[in-house]
Each structure stands twice: as structure tokens, then as C-alpha cells.
Design an enzyme around this catalytic site. Structure first.
Site, PDB file in Angstrom:
ATOM      1  N   GLU A  41      -2.224  -2.221  -8.092  1.00  0.00           N
ATOM      2  CA  GLU A  41      -3.725  -2.553  -7.548  1.00  0.00           C
ATOM      3  C   GLU A  41      -3.865  -1.424  -7.165  1.00  0.00           C
ATOM      4  O   GLU A  41      -3.367  -0.330  -6.957  1.00  0.00           O
ATOM      5  CB  GLU A  41      -3.012  -4.063  -6.876  1.00  0.00           C
ATOM      6  CG  GLU A  41      -2.485  -4.056  -5.737  1.00  0.00           C
ATOM      7  CD  GLU A  41      -2.713  -2.637  -4.247  1.00  0.00           C
ATOM      8  OE1 GLU A  41      -3.520  -2.943  -3.897  1.00  0.00           O
ATOM      9  OE2 GLU A  41      -1.527  -2.605  -3.720  1.00  0.00           O
ATOM     10  N   HIS A  60      -5.142  -5.738  -1.580  1.00  0.00           N
ATOM     11  CA  HIS A  60      -5.798  -5.189  -0.768  1.00  0.00           C
ATOM     12  C   HIS A  60      -7.141  -6.178  -0.042  1.00  0.00           C
ATOM     13  O   HIS A  60      -8.050  -5.344  -2.094  1.00  0.00           O
ATOM     14  CB  HIS A  60      -6.674  -3.973  -0.502  1.00  0.00           C
ATOM     15  CG  HIS A  60      -5.407  -2.459  -0.164  1.00  0.00           C
ATOM     16  ND1 HIS A  60      -4.436  -1.897  -0.596  1.00  0.00           N
ATOM     17  CD2 HIS A  60      -5.047  -2.112   0.727  1.00  0.00           C
ATOM     18  CE1 HIS A  60      -3.919  -2.119  -0.859  1.00  0.00           C
ATOM     19  NE2 HIS A  60      -4.178  -1.328   0.101  1.00  0.00           N
ATOM     20  N   SER A  96       0.724  -1.066   0.183  1.00  0.00           N
ATOM     21  CA  SER A  96      -0.041  -0.145   0.052  1.00  0.00           C
ATOM     22  C   SER A  96       0.886   1.150   0.424  1.00  0.00           C
ATOM     23  O   SER A  96       1.866   1.672  -0.595  1.00  0.00           O
ATOM     24  CB  SER A  96      -1.145  -0.216   1.085  1.00  0.00           C
ATOM     25  OG  SER A  96      -2.024   0.439   0.935  1.00  0.00           O
TER      26      SER A  96
END
Length: 305
Positions: free
Chosen positions: A208, A279, A111
Site C-alpha cells: 500500500e 492510509h 507506514s
């Protein structure tokens, strides 16, 4: 590119929060989950809620110091980031990347930590690991697929073919090989125009994202296309788009499939979508900076070195 030495049972690992803070009552269970995997956690100041600075785990100087100190400490064999959130790019100009490169060790996170992965891969020529983080609760209660990949990343077996599961989808056929790069779409986008800009030339680009309205997905992919990042790469791997939907009042927005068809496929590179990574569960771990080979037709991904 250097692959740092793997962890082993009993290895001391640094626990850091380089972005947002961990809830005050969550640290104890996180430490227990890490111990359950046979590692010896060493909790750094940024992990303690008392040190939080706004939504950040600590002020910039403390978070940068934790990372610098963890690499410099010879007793620390690996670095685990407890969570993402926001704030990692604030640390980039505060760190001595040449000194970090002198003390290679495996680094784990995802992330917001995409910014750190890019710097470790490009500035330090060091492989790092896009992996689920302990604060998500997946280390103690994740599914078999997620925990199997996590253990492979931690203990040095993340090589060879990587099973992608049934969701993998060929969007554009072909084969490609190169260093694996990327991570969070928005963090890759945010690197543009900075000294830590992601270089995709000849590489496999993985993307992503989570909690992003579709129009922002469109904007971010447009930025990457306009910056030449999609044309430069050798192949593209697309992971999970978790909770990335059209906001209320914009139900006529292009779908994620249409956005990819219009912005990604014209680059005429092999494109493999539906990777169980990002995620949400299940999620695989990936060695960023390692040389990988993809076969979009066969829906296959292999770590070579």
C-alpha cells in the site's frame, strides 16, 4: 514463527515514536484514546516533542534505546508506535535483534514502521501487527470497521477469515498461502540491497502507499519486479493507494490500474486488490509474519496461524 501473547484489559503498553515527532499538544489526547481501550500507556522519551531532532521524534540513539528498553521491560506487554513519517531505518543497525527476540511482545504500527516489521518477522521470527496508529486520531474516532479490527489485533482475535468489504477486487485469480509480509511500497523498496531486505519467497506480499506520484509508484514496483520479489512471492495483496495521483503536467501518466497490469500481473500469481488497508479510513489491521491463505477468486483472506 512466534505469535506474542495478546494484550488484555489493564496491560501496560509502551508508547514510542520511532520515526517523526508527534505535535506538542497532541500527546495528551493520544494517551486518553489508549486508556479508553482499557490499556495502561507508558510514555517513552521519544514521544515528547522537547526531545525532537529535526523532523525525527528524537535522535537515533534515543529512539533505538526506547525500542530496546520496551522489549526488555518485563512489565511492558505490548508496544504501540504513535506515528510513522520518516527515520525508522536509521535504527536498524543500532538494535540488538537477538536480545529483542528473547522478549517477544506484540508490536503495532504501519507506514515507516514497515522497516521494523520486516526485522521483527525475519530476524526475530516474531509476528507483528500492521495497524493504524494513535496519532492519526483513529483510535478515538475511527469507524466501526477500523476499531473492530484494531481491537482484534490488540486483544488476540485477529485469526480466521478477515472480512474485506465490497471494495475487494480480483485482478488475477487463484489461491495461495504463506507468511504475510510487506507494508509500505516505498519502504519495502528501500529495504532492497540492505541486511534487512524483505524476503518474499513463498509468501503473500501486501503493498500500500500514500502521497506518492504515479511515476514513483511505477519506479518502486519496477524495482520490486526487477529484484525478483514479485516472482518469488506466492500471491499479492494490494491495499489503498491514498492520494497517489499524477502530478500537474503529467496528466498523461499511466493510471495505477495500468501500472499494476504491466508490472504486477505478468508475475502470474493470484492478485487481490482493493483491500481496505493502509492510509485512510476504513482500514483493517494485519498480522505480519502470520501464515495466511488467500483466494483471489472468492475475494477471501484468512489467518491460519
Amino acid at each position: 514463527m512466534l505469535t506474542p501473547s495478546s494484550l488484555y484489559p489493564g496491560a501496560k503498553v509502551a508508547l514510542l515514536c520511532l520515526s517523526s515527532f508527534v505535535a506538542q499538544d497532541g500527546l495528551e489526547s493520544i494517551v486518553d484514546d489508549i486508556k479508553a481501550l482499557g490499556l495502561e500507556p507508558v510514555v517513552y522519551p521519544s514521544c515528547y516533542y522537547v526531545n525532537h531532532h529535526g523532523s525525527f521524534a528524537a535522535d537515533d540513539a534515543q529512539r533505538a534505546k526506547d525500542l530496546q528498553d520496551a522489549f526488555a521491560d518485563g512489565e511492558i506487554k505490548g508496544i504501540l508506535c504513535l506515528r510513522g513519517g520518516n527515520g525508522a531505518p536509521r535504527l536498524l543497525p543500532l538494535l540488538d535483534w537477538k536480545e529483542i527476540a528473547r522478549h517477544p511482545k506484540p508490536f503495532f504500527g504501519c507506514s515507516d514502521l514497515t522497516h521494523i516489521h520486516i526485522a521483527l518477522n525475519q530476524r526475530c521470527r516474531m509476528v507483528s501487527y500492521h495497524a493504524p496508529m494513535p496519532a492519526d486520531g483513529w483510535w478515538g474516532s475511527g469507524d466501526t470497521f477500523t476499531l473492530t479490527y484494531l481491537r482484534r489485533a490488540l486483544f488476540g482475535a485477529l485469526t480466521g477469515p478477515l472480512p474485506l468489504g465490497e471494495a475487494a477486487e480480483t485482478l488475477q485469480g487463484g489461491k495461495a498461502r504463506g507468511q504475510l509480509c510487506g507494508g509500505s511500497l516505498t519502504r519495502v523498496r528501500d529495504s532492497l540491497g540492505t541486511p534487512w531486505e524483505l524476503d518474499t519467497k513463498g509468501k503473500l506480499l501486501f503493498l500500500e502507499e500514500v502521497d506518492l506520484p504515479l511515476w514513483q509508484i511505477d519506479n518502486a514496483l519496477t524495482q520490486l519486479r526487477n529484484a525478483g520479489k514479485l516472482d518469488d512471492c506466492a500471491g499479492i495483496l494490494l491495499g489503498r493507494w491514498a492520494n497517489c495521483t499524477a502530478p500537474a503536467g503529467q496528466e498523461d501518466s499511466l493510471s495505477i490500474q495500468e501500472i499494476i497490469e504491466e508490472l504486477v500481473l505478468p508475475c502470474n500469481k493470484p492478485v487481490l486488490a482493493g483491500l481496505p488497508c493502509g492510509h485512510g479510513l476504513p482500514t483493517m489491521s494485519l498480522p505480519m509474519g502470520a501464515v495466511c491463505a488467500m483466494d483471489a477468486d472468492a475475494k477471501a483472506l484468512e489467518v491460519l496461524v
